[in-house]
Motif scaffolding. Structure first.
Motif, PDB file in Angstrom:
ATOM      1  N   ARG A  76      15.216  -1.948   1.883  1.00  0.00           N
ATOM      2  CA  ARG A  76      15.125  -1.606   2.952  1.00  0.00           C
ATOM      3  C   ARG A  76      15.510  -2.810   4.089  1.00  0.00           C
ATOM      4  O   ARG A  76      15.785  -2.135   4.979  1.00  0.00           O
ATOM      5  CB  ARG A  76      13.534  -2.399   2.775  1.00  0.00           C
ATOM      6  N   ALA A  77      16.128  -3.313   3.987  1.00  0.00           N
ATOM      7  CA  ALA A  77      17.085  -4.600   4.932  1.00  0.00           C
ATOM      8  C   ALA A  77      18.314  -3.581   4.971  1.00  0.00           C
ATOM      9  O   ALA A  77      18.923  -3.688   5.850  1.00  0.00           O
ATOM     10  CB  ALA A  77      17.571  -5.487   4.661  1.00  0.00           C
ATOM     11  N   LEU A  78      18.713  -3.091   3.858  1.00  0.00           N
ATOM     12  CA  LEU A  78      20.552  -2.686   3.798  1.00  0.00           C
ATOM     13  C   LEU A  78      20.096  -0.937   4.798  1.00  0.00           C
ATOM     14  O   LEU A  78      21.334  -0.833   5.589  1.00  0.00           O
ATOM     15  CB  LEU A  78      20.729  -2.380   2.625  1.00  0.00           C
ATOM     16  N   LEU A  79      18.748  -0.437   4.735  1.00  0.00           N
ATOM     17  CA  LEU A  79      19.060   0.495   5.167  1.00  0.00           C
ATOM     18  C   LEU A  79      18.553   0.597   6.588  1.00  0.00           C
ATOM     19  O   LEU A  79      19.150   2.276   7.377  1.00  0.00           O
ATOM     20  CB  LEU A  79      17.670   1.374   4.991  1.00  0.00           C
ATOM     21  N   ALA A  80      18.921  -0.555   7.509  1.00  0.00           N
ATOM     22  CA  ALA A  80      18.671  -0.775   8.733  1.00  0.00           C
ATOM     23  C   ALA A  80      20.298  -0.932   9.046  1.00  0.00           C
ATOM     24  O   ALA A  80      20.791  -0.972  10.586  1.00  0.00           O
ATOM     25  CB  ALA A  80      18.072  -1.510   9.373  1.00  0.00           C
ATOM     26  N   ARG A  81      20.937  -1.072   8.251  1.00  0.00           N
ATOM     27  CA  ARG A  81      22.319  -1.099   8.654  1.00  0.00           C
ATOM     28  C   ARG A  81      23.119  -2.000   9.572  1.00  0.00           C
ATOM     29  O   ARG A  81      23.318  -2.130  10.924  1.00  0.00           O
ATOM     30  CB  ARG A  81      23.107   0.300   9.262  1.00  0.00           C
ATOM     31  N   GLU A  84       1.127  -1.064   0.397  1.00  0.00           N
ATOM     32  CA  GLU A  84       0.185  -0.190   0.115  1.00  0.00           C
ATOM     33  C   GLU A  84       1.086   1.161   0.087  1.00  0.00           C
ATOM     34  O   GLU A  84       0.306   2.700  -0.478  1.00  0.00           O
ATOM     35  CB  GLU A  84      -0.882  -0.217   1.690  1.00  0.00           C
ATOM     36  N   LEU A  85       2.760   0.980   0.715  1.00  0.00           N
ATOM     37  CA  LEU A  85       2.683   2.126   0.073  1.00  0.00           C
ATOM     38  C   LEU A  85       3.895   2.598  -0.709  1.00  0.00           C
ATOM     39  O   LEU A  85       4.177   1.939  -1.610  1.00  0.00           O
ATOM     40  CB  LEU A  85       3.467   1.867   1.552  1.00  0.00           C
ATOM     41  N   THR A  86       4.362   3.677  -1.646  1.00  0.00           N
ATOM     42  CA  THR A  86       5.356   3.636  -1.860  1.00  0.00           C
ATOM     43  C   THR A  86       6.462   3.498  -2.118  1.00  0.00           C
ATOM     44  O   THR A  86       6.931   3.359  -0.825  1.00  0.00           O
ATOM     45  CB  THR A  86       5.306   5.168  -2.774  1.00  0.00           C
ATOM     46  N   VAL A  87       7.220   3.169  -3.242  1.00  0.00           N
ATOM     47  CA  VAL A  87       8.850   2.964  -3.081  1.00  0.00           C
ATOM     48  C   VAL A  87       9.563   3.970  -1.922  1.00  0.00           C
ATOM     49  O   VAL A  87      10.412   3.156  -1.056  1.00  0.00           O
ATOM     50  CB  VAL A  87       9.764   3.215  -4.125  1.00  0.00           C
ATOM     51  N   ASP A  88       9.378   4.941  -2.170  1.00  0.00           N
ATOM     52  CA  ASP A  88      10.250   5.873  -1.256  1.00  0.00           C
ATOM     53  C   ASP A  88       9.817   6.056   0.287  1.00  0.00           C
ATOM     54  O   ASP A  88      10.417   5.844   1.406  1.00  0.00           O
ATOM     55  CB  ASP A  88       9.788   7.200  -1.437  1.00  0.00           C
ATOM     56  N   GLU A  89       8.161   4.860   0.609  1.00  0.00           N
ATOM     57  CA  GLU A  89       7.716   5.020   1.989  1.00  0.00           C
ATOM     58  C   GLU A  89       8.051   4.019   2.513  1.00  0.00           C
ATOM     59  O   GLU A  89       8.545   4.195   3.631  1.00  0.00           O
ATOM     60  CB  GLU A  89       6.332   5.546   1.996  1.00  0.00           C
ATOM     61  N   ASN A  90       8.510   2.585   0.908  1.00  0.00           N
ATOM     62  CA  ASN A  90       8.733   2.020   2.373  1.00  0.00           C
ATOM     63  C   ASN A  90      10.250   2.079   2.909  1.00  0.00           C
ATOM     64  O   ASN A  90      10.747   1.401   3.771  1.00  0.00           O
ATOM     65  CB  ASN A  90       8.755   0.957   1.044  1.00  0.00           C
ATOM     66  N   LEU A  91      11.534   2.761   1.857  1.00  0.00           N
ATOM     67  CA  LEU A  91      12.629   2.803   2.299  1.00  0.00           C
ATOM     68  C   LEU A  91      12.539   3.940   3.541  1.00  0.00           C
ATOM     69  O   LEU A  91      13.740   3.229   4.131  1.00  0.00           O
ATOM     70  CB  LEU A  91      13.131   4.011   1.048  1.00  0.00           C
ATOM     71  N   ARG A  92      11.728   5.490   3.566  1.00  0.00           N
ATOM     72  CA  ARG A  92      12.112   5.531   4.446  1.00  0.00           C
ATOM     73  C   ARG A  92      11.060   5.019   5.782  1.00  0.00           C
ATOM     74  O   ARG A  92      12.051   4.985   7.300  1.00  0.00           O
ATOM     75  CB  ARG A  92      11.308   6.895   4.822  1.00  0.00           C
ATOM     76  N   LEU A  93      10.168   3.877   5.961  1.00  0.00           N
ATOM     77  CA  LEU A  93       9.900   3.207   6.935  1.00  0.00           C
ATOM     78  C   LEU A  93      11.317   2.031   7.578  1.00  0.00           C
ATOM     79  O   LEU A  93      11.795   1.605   8.547  1.00  0.00           O
ATOM     80  CB  LEU A  93       8.767   2.221   5.894  1.00  0.00           C
ATOM     81  N   GLY A  94      12.217   1.635   6.699  1.00  0.00           N
ATOM     82  CA  GLY A  94      13.265   0.788   6.754  1.00  0.00           C
ATOM     83  C   GLY A  94      14.472   1.060   7.195  1.00  0.00           C
ATOM     84  O   GLY A  94      14.465   0.436   8.332  1.00  0.00           O
ATOM     85  N   GLY A  95      13.830   2.878   7.689  1.00  0.00           N
ATOM     86  CA  GLY A  95      15.335   3.927   8.582  1.00  0.00           C
ATOM     87  C   GLY A  95      14.478   4.480   9.684  1.00  0.00           C
ATOM     88  O   GLY A  95      15.645   4.850  10.050  1.00  0.00           O
ATOM     89  N   LEU A  96      13.501   3.967  10.365  1.00  0.00           N
ATOM     90  CA  LEU A  96      12.840   5.009  10.795  1.00  0.00           C
ATOM     91  C   LEU A  96      13.474   4.737  12.114  1.00  0.00           C
ATOM     92  O   LEU A  96      14.021   5.978  13.047  1.00  0.00           O
ATOM     93  CB  LEU A  96      11.829   4.133  10.955  1.00  0.00           C
ATOM     94  N   TRP A  97      13.991   3.647  12.181  1.00  0.00           N
ATOM     95  CA  TRP A  97      14.579   3.382  14.200  1.00  0.00           C
ATOM     96  C   TRP A  97      16.048   3.871  14.361  1.00  0.00           C
ATOM     97  O   TRP A  97      16.678   3.971  14.892  1.00  0.00           O
ATOM     98  CB  TRP A  97      13.903   2.394  15.087  1.00  0.00           C
ATOM     99  N   ARG A  98      16.843   3.871  12.423  1.00  0.00           N
ATOM    100  CA  ARG A  98      17.892   3.367  13.036  1.00  0.00           C
ATOM    101  C   ARG A  98      18.874   4.647  12.530  1.00  0.00           C
ATOM    102  O   ARG A  98      19.534   5.128  12.834  1.00  0.00           O
ATOM    103  CB  ARG A  98      18.776   2.863  12.013  1.00  0.00           C
ATOM    104  N   HIS A  99      18.024   5.621  12.193  1.00  0.00           N
ATOM    105  CA  HIS A  99      18.265   7.172  11.056  1.00  0.00           C
ATOM    106  C   HIS A  99      18.118   8.039  12.240  1.00  0.00           C
ATOM    107  O   HIS A  99      16.322   8.565  12.309  1.00  0.00           O
ATOM    108  CB  HIS A  99      18.566   7.179  10.507  1.00  0.00           C
ATOM    109  N   ARG A 100      19.040   9.467  12.403  1.00  0.00           N
ATOM    110  CA  ARG A 100      17.502  10.428  12.747  1.00  0.00           C
ATOM    111  C   ARG A 100      17.344  10.910  11.103  1.00  0.00           C
ATOM    112  O   ARG A 100      17.692  10.150  10.210  1.00  0.00           O
ATOM    113  CB  ARG A 100      19.062  11.813  13.330  1.00  0.00           C
ATOM    114  N   PRO A 101      16.492  12.147  11.333  1.00  0.00           N
ATOM    115  CA  PRO A 101      15.515  12.479   9.781  1.00  0.00           C
ATOM    116  C   PRO A 101      16.403  12.844   8.959  1.00  0.00           C
ATOM    117  O   PRO A 101      16.456  11.888   6.958  1.00  0.00           O
ATOM    118  CB  PRO A 101      14.932  13.654  10.213  1.00  0.00           C
ATOM    119  N   ARG A 102      18.097  13.356   9.195  1.00  0.00           N
ATOM    120  CA  ARG A 102      18.487  14.053   8.161  1.00  0.00           C
ATOM    121  C   ARG A 102      19.394  12.866   7.135  1.00  0.00           C
ATOM    122  O   ARG A 102      19.400  12.908   6.384  1.00  0.00           O
ATOM    123  CB  ARG A 102      19.467  15.574   8.279  1.00  0.00           C
ATOM    124  N   ALA A 103      19.925  12.099   8.190  1.00  0.00           N
ATOM    125  CA  ALA A 103      20.643  10.440   7.829  1.00  0.00           C
ATOM    126  C   ALA A 103      20.005  10.014   7.661  1.00  0.00           C
ATOM    127  O   ALA A 103      20.261   9.694   6.356  1.00  0.00           O
ATOM    128  CB  ALA A 103      21.284   9.731   9.134  1.00  0.00           C
TER     129      ALA A 103
END
Length: 238
Positions: free
Chosen positions: A150-155, A93-112
């Motif tokens: 998305r998995a790689l975004l979580a470092r 239901e989410l866009t590509v960009d939303e999926n990616l931002r979700l993947g980094g939600l808890w690992r990164h601050r907004p700018r990072a």
């Protein structure tokens, strides 16, 4: 130094016989290890167990010497262990960009987080062209790219991949495995890759581990394993 280690790991479903029985494995830091075997060999069960989605009956799961055998799945993610399951799991239901931002939600601050998302677009150019597209409109290859990105975004420190090439065209498979190989070499990411595409998996792996009925029947350098016709014919079907 081992990034991921299994010691006497035993896993089963209900009261049935073990699917994985007294399994031992060491995955060196920065290595790509291909986990090979026919359907029913225990590959998916092993990865689900390592990710905390299937309880263990016995043994240990060590992530950089920390025993996670009894840890919850979310605690393993926070410790640096990530699973990309079979089936190209994205939020359709989410866009590509939303999926990616979700993947980094808890690992990164907004700018990072924004910078990390742009890094994924550089790794996967087809995704960059479909930023605003909903997940359900993506091709199978695009969905697998998105799941991996998305998995790689979580470092993660250790990445578990279950059949990433399933159902994909050879060209897409080669692109995905190439990104995986290059990312591991560049960042030191440790990868355990379960695949039935034996040739592709061994082309990017340092080692190949062959499972049969939940037990290891071979653990060799990838090139050596690919060159052994008797073992290939007996367990890998080619």
């Amino acid at each position: 130094m081992s990034a991921l280690s299994c010691q006497e790991l035993t896993v089963g479903y209900g009261d049935g016989a073990p699917v994985v029985d007294r399994f031992d494995l060491d995955v060196e830091e920065g290595a790509v290890v291909a986990l090979l075997g026919a359907n029913g060999a225990g590959k998916t069960t092993l990865l689900r167990t390592l990710a905390g989605l299937q309880p263990v009956r016995g043994g240990r799961v060590l992530l950089h010497d920390r025993d996670l055998a009894k840890a919850a799945a979310e605690d393993r993610v926070r410790a640096g262990l990530a699973l990309v399951p079979e089936g190209r799991s994205v939020v359709v239901e989410l866009t590509v960009d939303e999926n990616l931002r979700l993947g980094g939600l808890w690992r990164h601050r907004p700018r990072a987080r924004r910078a990390a998302v742009e890094e994924m677009y550089a790794l996967f150019p087809p995704l960059e062209r479909r930023r605003a597209a909903a997940g359900h409109t993506l091709s199978g290859g695009e969905r697998q790219m998105l799941a991996l990105a998305r998995a790689l975004l979580a470092r993660p420190r250790v990445l578990l991949l279950d059949e990433p090439s399933l159902g994909l065209a050879p060209q897409v498979t080669a692109q995905l495995l190439g990104v995986l190989r290059d990312t591991a070499a560049r960042t030191g990411l440790t990868v355990l890759l379960a695949e039935q595409n034996v040739t592709g998996a061994l082309s990017v792996a340092h080692r190949g581990v062959v499972l049969s009925l939940g037990a290891v029947v071979a653990d060799r350098p990838a090139a050596e394993l690919a060159a052994d016709p008797a073992l290939r014919h007996a367990y890998l079907g080619f």
